[in-house]
Design a protein around this motif. Structure first.
Motif, short mmCIF file in Angstrom:
data_model
loop_
_atom_site.label_atom_id
_atom_site.label_comp_id
_atom_site.label_asym_id
_atom_site.label_seq_id
_atom_site.Cartn_x
_atom_site.Cartn_y
_atom_site.Cartn_z
N ILE A 136 0.87 -1.18 0.00
CA ILE A 136 0.00 0.00 0.00
C ILE A 136 0.90 1.23 0.00
N LEU A 187 -5.26 -6.62 -0.22
CA LEU A 187 -6.71 -6.69 0.02
C LEU A 187 -7.02 -7.49 1.28
N LEU A 190 -6.54 -5.23 4.18
CA LEU A 190 -7.63 -4.26 4.33
C LEU A 190 -8.91 -4.93 4.84
N HIS A 200 -10.89 -0.82 -0.52
CA HIS A 200 -10.20 0.08 -1.44
C HIS A 200 -11.23 0.86 -2.24
N LEU A 203 -10.28 0.01 -7.17
CA LEU A 203 -9.19 -0.83 -7.65
C LEU A 203 -9.20 -0.92 -9.18
N ASN A 207 -4.61 2.56 -10.51
CA ASN A 207 -4.45 2.81 -9.08
C ASN A 207 -3.60 1.75 -8.38
N LEU A 218 -1.03 -0.44 -3.73
CA LEU A 218 -2.35 0.13 -3.97
C LEU A 218 -2.37 1.59 -3.55
N CYS A 219 -3.12 2.41 -4.29
CA CYS A 219 -3.24 3.82 -3.95
C CYS A 219 -4.60 4.33 -4.41
N PHE A 221 -7.48 5.43 -2.86
CA PHE A 221 -8.67 4.80 -2.30
C PHE A 221 -9.90 5.65 -2.58
N ASP A 267 -14.53 -4.94 -4.15
CA ASP A 267 -13.09 -5.06 -4.36
C ASP A 267 -12.75 -6.38 -5.04
#
Length: 426
Positions: A136, A187, A190, A200, A203, A207, A218-219, A221, A267
């Motif tokens: 992340i 994931l 999270l 998220h 996705l 991203n 991951l970015c 959100f 997600d």
């Protein structure tokens, strides 16, 4: 005659051995997976408790973020010069590349006069600032005065890299498989977070950024309001209901587009479509149906992205099956991200580096079995391969070439569980 007697003897021995092994291994496997899941959940809860603490404020000190002044940001970007701008995001926020404390960073400056942007700033600090995971994107600091966030810098994203916009070579199937496992890992982190799960919600390949070692993170959100234990309400979901020119809509859960309600299964849908995109290289409408037809027709190779190299048939089939399950039109039928799934995905990218037990290989395909089936000759084969053997009019054993007593197949659960255990425990 001697061969026939030997085959019959082997079949009887295998049948008895199969029943004993199946009963014992299945029981042990279930107990082992239960213990692994409990240990993982306990460790994850402890990590969450340490990171999140007891407060819900957005103090940079409590969140362990560096608090920058607006002068720091202006120095890093030459007064937010256009030459330092590298992109845009939602609600008019601008992205800049800068140098701070001898490291390259990405500065996200939100529009100060936009009420939605102000709310996003607070949510992003509170949520992302508490996340510490290798897959992340890390939030380094903040500047409340400028409504700006400082992230670690990554040179590209998955979309740009795979579309050859930033590199002169393609991504191998092993790298793609590794990235799939990394996304699943993030994931899982999270979706099992405590005291409340995180989603998220946005996705897509754009991203998922890649660092210099092609490690994915991951970015971006999509922040949403908690409705109940399982459902979140996205305030501005209508902006995502129109198909975009780059095919971003392909990765959005249709149920979310209809209701605006985000769940963990939203997600999962996006994750499934990313898997199918990575193995095929296609963004075509109806991609899932195309892959499903190829799988059912035993012709998956026809849709695989050849630029990734010569795919392992076993890995490609595993990924295709998982992708299709994840993007099922009925969210209730989509799987949940589990520790077992993550560990298996991690091992799929390293199969060529490990010696595969011969009992895991199909005698026909010479590949790891996905659906091991026990035949009348006492040997275990890949179900699809043996059915193809029978479909061509053969009624003999692929191993002994002797006529089989019958063409019935029995799922070899002990071998399947052994393969799964081998994949999850290197």
């Amino acid at each position: 005659e001697n061969q026939l007697q030997e085959a019959n003897h082997r079949r009887k021995e295998s049948s008895e051995e199969y029943k004993l092994i199946q009963a014992s291994v299945a029981t042990l496997k279930i107990e082992k997976l239960t213990v692994q899941r409990q240990l993982f959940e306990a460790a994850n809860w402890l990590d969450r408790w340490k990171v999140r603490g007891q407060t819900r404020g957005i103090s940079s000190t409590a969140l362990r973020l560096t608090e920058f002044s607006i002068e720091d940001l202006e120095t890093a970007t030459c007064g937010f010069s256009e030459s330092f701008k590298i992109g845009y995001e939602s609600y008019g926020s601008s992205l800049y590349k800068g140098e701070m404390s001898n490291r390259t960073v990405m500065i996200k400056k939100l529009h100060q006069n936009n009420l939605q942007a102000q709310q996003e700033f607070q949510e992003e600090v509170e949520v992302v600032g508490r996340l510490q995971h290798k897959h992340i994107l890390s939030l380094i600091g903040m500047c409340d005065e400028a409504h700006a966030l400082v992230y670690e810098y990554t040179p590209t994203n998955l979309e740009s890299h795979l579309s050859h916009k930033t590199n002169s070579y393609s991504m191998s199937w092993k790298s793609r498989t590794r990235i799939i496992s990394e996304i699943a890992n993030a994931l899982l982190f999270l979706h099992t977070s405590r005291p409340e799960k995180l989603l998220h919600g946005n996705l897509s390949p754009e991203n998922i950024v890649l660092d210099s070692q092609l490690c994915s993170k991951l970015c971006n959100f999509r922040f949403s309001k908690l409705v109940n234990e399982e459902t979140f309400r996205c305030r501005s979901f209508r902006q995502y209901s129109e198909p975009s020119s780059n095919g971003h809509y392909l990765f959005i859960d249709p149920e979310f587009l209809q209701t605006g309600d985000l769940t963990a299964k939203s997600d999962i849908y996006s994750f499934g479509m990313i898997i199918l995109w990575l193995i095929t290289g296609s963004r075509a409408a109806g991609l899932a149906n195309e892959v499903r037809r190829a799988v059912s027709g035993s012709n998956l190779v026809s849709v695989l992205d050849a630029s990734a190299g010569e795919w392992s048939g076993f890995v490609a089939k595993r990924l295709a099956d998982l992708g299709l399950r994840c993007c099922d039109s009925n969210s209730a039928d989509r799987p949940v991200i589990s520790l077992v799934m993550v560990k298996e995905l991690e091992q799929l990218s390293m199969l060529e580096d490990r010696t595969v037990p011969s009992s895991f290989l199909c005698p026909i395909l010479k590949e790891i079995m996905h659906d091991p089936q026990l035949a009348a000759d006492g040997f275990t084969y890949e179900g699809e391969a043996l059915r193809g053997w029978f479909k061509n009019g053969r009624e003999t054993s692929p191993m002994t070439n002797l006529k089989l007593d019958h063409l019935d197949l029995t799922p070899n659960h002990s071998i399947r569980l052994a393969i799964q255990d081998w994949l999850c425990n290197p």
